[in-house]
Design a protein around this motif. Sequence first.
Motif, short mmCIF file in Angstrom:
data_model
loop_
_atom_site.label_atom_id
_atom_site.label_comp_id
_atom_site.label_asym_id
_atom_site.label_seq_id
_atom_site.Cartn_x
_atom_site.Cartn_y
_atom_site.Cartn_z
N GLN A 50 0.83 -1.21 0.00
CA GLN A 50 0.00 0.00 0.00
C GLN A 50 0.86 1.26 0.00
OE1 GLN A 50 -3.48 0.04 2.40
NE2 GLN A 50 -3.76 -2.17 2.36
N ILE A 51 2.01 1.18 0.65
CA ILE A 51 2.95 2.30 0.62
C ILE A 51 3.45 2.52 -0.80
CG2 ILE A 51 5.24 3.05 1.41
CD1 ILE A 51 4.60 1.70 4.10
N HIS A 52 3.77 1.43 -1.50
CA HIS A 52 4.27 1.54 -2.86
C HIS A 52 3.25 2.18 -3.80
CE1 HIS A 52 7.23 -2.03 -2.11
NE2 HIS A 52 7.74 -0.87 -1.73
N THR A 53 1.99 1.74 -3.72
CA THR A 53 0.99 2.29 -4.63
C THR A 53 0.69 3.76 -4.33
OG1 THR A 53 -0.80 1.44 -3.22
CG2 THR A 53 -0.11 0.06 -5.08
N CYS A 54 0.61 4.09 -3.05
CA CYS A 54 0.33 5.49 -2.69
C CYS A 54 1.47 6.40 -3.12
CB CYS A 54 0.08 5.61 -1.19
SG CYS A 54 -1.52 4.97 -0.65
N LYS A 55 2.70 5.96 -2.92
CA LYS A 55 3.86 6.76 -3.32
C LYS A 55 3.84 7.04 -4.82
CE LYS A 55 8.09 8.51 -2.99
NZ LYS A 55 8.36 9.81 -2.31
N THR A 56 3.37 6.07 -5.59
CA THR A 56 3.38 6.19 -7.05
C THR A 56 2.18 6.94 -7.60
OG1 THR A 56 4.54 4.05 -7.12
CG2 THR A 56 3.61 4.87 -9.20
N ILE A 57 1.01 6.71 -7.00
CA ILE A 57 -0.23 7.23 -7.58
C ILE A 57 -0.65 8.59 -7.02
CG2 ILE A 57 -2.73 6.76 -7.77
CD1 ILE A 57 -1.99 3.80 -8.07
N LEU A 58 -0.36 8.88 -5.77
CA LEU A 58 -0.80 10.15 -5.19
C LEU A 58 -0.28 11.37 -5.97
CD1 LEU A 58 -0.72 9.48 -1.35
CD2 LEU A 58 -2.72 9.98 -2.77
N PRO A 59 0.97 11.38 -6.44
CA PRO A 59 1.40 12.54 -7.24
C PRO A 59 0.54 12.75 -8.49
CG PRO A 59 3.30 11.28 -6.51
CD PRO A 59 2.09 10.45 -6.17
N LEU A 60 0.07 11.67 -9.10
CA LEU A 60 -0.81 11.80 -10.26
C LEU A 60 -2.14 12.41 -9.87
CD1 LEU A 60 -0.23 8.32 -11.98
CD2 LEU A 60 1.02 10.47 -12.33
N MET A 61 -2.66 12.01 -8.71
CA MET A 61 -3.93 12.57 -8.22
C MET A 61 -3.79 14.05 -7.92
SD MET A 61 -5.35 9.52 -5.76
CE MET A 61 -6.06 8.02 -6.46
N ILE A 62 -2.67 14.41 -7.32
CA ILE A 62 -2.42 15.83 -7.02
C ILE A 62 -2.38 16.63 -8.30
CG2 ILE A 62 -0.72 17.46 -6.13
CD1 ILE A 62 0.05 15.32 -4.04
N GLU A 63 -1.71 16.10 -9.30
CA GLU A 63 -1.60 16.80 -10.58
C GLU A 63 -2.95 16.94 -11.27
OE1 GLU A 63 0.70 16.21 -14.90
OE2 GLU A 63 1.25 14.97 -13.17
N ASN A 64 -3.79 15.91 -11.12
CA ASN A 64 -5.11 15.92 -11.77
C ASN A 64 -6.15 16.68 -10.95
OD1 ASN A 64 -4.13 14.35 -13.86
ND2 ASN A 64 -4.77 12.41 -12.93
N TYR A 89 -7.77 15.59 -8.29
CA TYR A 89 -8.85 14.73 -7.79
C TYR A 89 -8.25 13.39 -7.36
CZ TYR A 89 -13.17 12.04 -7.54
OH TYR A 89 -14.22 11.27 -7.10
N GLY A 90 -8.81 12.83 -6.27
CA GLY A 90 -8.37 11.50 -5.87
C GLY A 90 -9.14 10.93 -4.71
N LYS A 91 -9.41 9.64 -4.79
CA LYS A 91 -10.00 8.89 -3.69
C LYS A 91 -9.14 7.64 -3.46
CE LYS A 91 -13.96 11.30 -3.73
NZ LYS A 91 -14.40 12.18 -2.64
N VAL A 92 -8.76 7.40 -2.23
CA VAL A 92 -7.99 6.21 -1.89
C VAL A 92 -8.74 5.45 -0.81
CG1 VAL A 92 -5.80 5.30 -1.00
CG2 VAL A 92 -5.82 7.38 -2.41
N VAL A 93 -8.93 4.16 -1.03
CA VAL A 93 -9.52 3.29 -0.02
C VAL A 93 -8.54 2.14 0.24
CG1 VAL A 93 -11.48 1.88 0.67
CG2 VAL A 93 -11.84 3.85 -0.83
N ASN A 94 -8.02 2.10 1.44
CA ASN A 94 -7.09 1.05 1.84
C ASN A 94 -7.84 -0.04 2.58
OD1 ASN A 94 -4.90 2.55 0.84
ND2 ASN A 94 -4.68 3.65 2.77
#
Length: 248
Positions: free
Chosen positions: A115-129, A131-136
């Motif tokens: 979960q750390i790996h996916t958040c590290k990789t995907i959150l910057p894309l969400m910030i750039e776009n 919009y983002g929703k994450v459910v762990n």
Amino acid sequence: MTKRVAFVTGAGRGIGREIALKLAQNGLSVAVTDVHLENATETVSQIKELGGTAEAVLCDVTKLESVEAAVQNTVKHLGKIDVLINNAGWDKIEPFLKSEPSTWELILSINLMGQIHTCKTILPLMIENGYGKVVNIASDSGRVGSSGEAVYSAAKGGVIAFTKTLAREMARHKININSIAPGPADTPLFKEIGEYNEGIATALVKAIPFRRLAKPSDIANAVAFLASDEAEYITGQTLSVNGGLSMV
């Protein structure tokens, strides 16, 4: 939620497959990621039979490079990632003093580091776009403990703490980050790890006020809510979906 894109880990079977199907039914395009590509492909087939859009993506969440490649593949084929569902998980039920370091490492690598790996990789894309929703996907074992699941409980407790901290850090970007804490669920994994105690399922059913294990759809419905715009003012929360087994 129409035209949103979801990235779901461990979506090749069980709860992950049900989550992917539910999100597709809600109008999202879904990156169905799994370490077993053939399982992911089967989930995609089921989504397409329902008229949805999905892409099977190979992803080993224990390896950051694999996650990065899966994210690049998803963006290439589906354009973006709006929703991240961290579902991939694994456990081996056994008394802690009989467990081995190799098992600890695998449990922590899949359930927490994944979960750390996916958040590290995907959150910057969400910030750039913007919009983002994450459910762990956490677990009630991470809130109240569970005999035979010491390291798994530690990993899932880490997921809950990780979720809360990220929710605070990402709030200024208007990105919602929450976790679901399932109780025992009737999944292929549960059947595989139940050998530690032949009567474990029967005992759990007796202990659950609703007198049944969770169905994958029970978890998927809760995930779909937290991934929706209806939950836009909810962040940093852990929702137990357990039939009342624990009430915390």
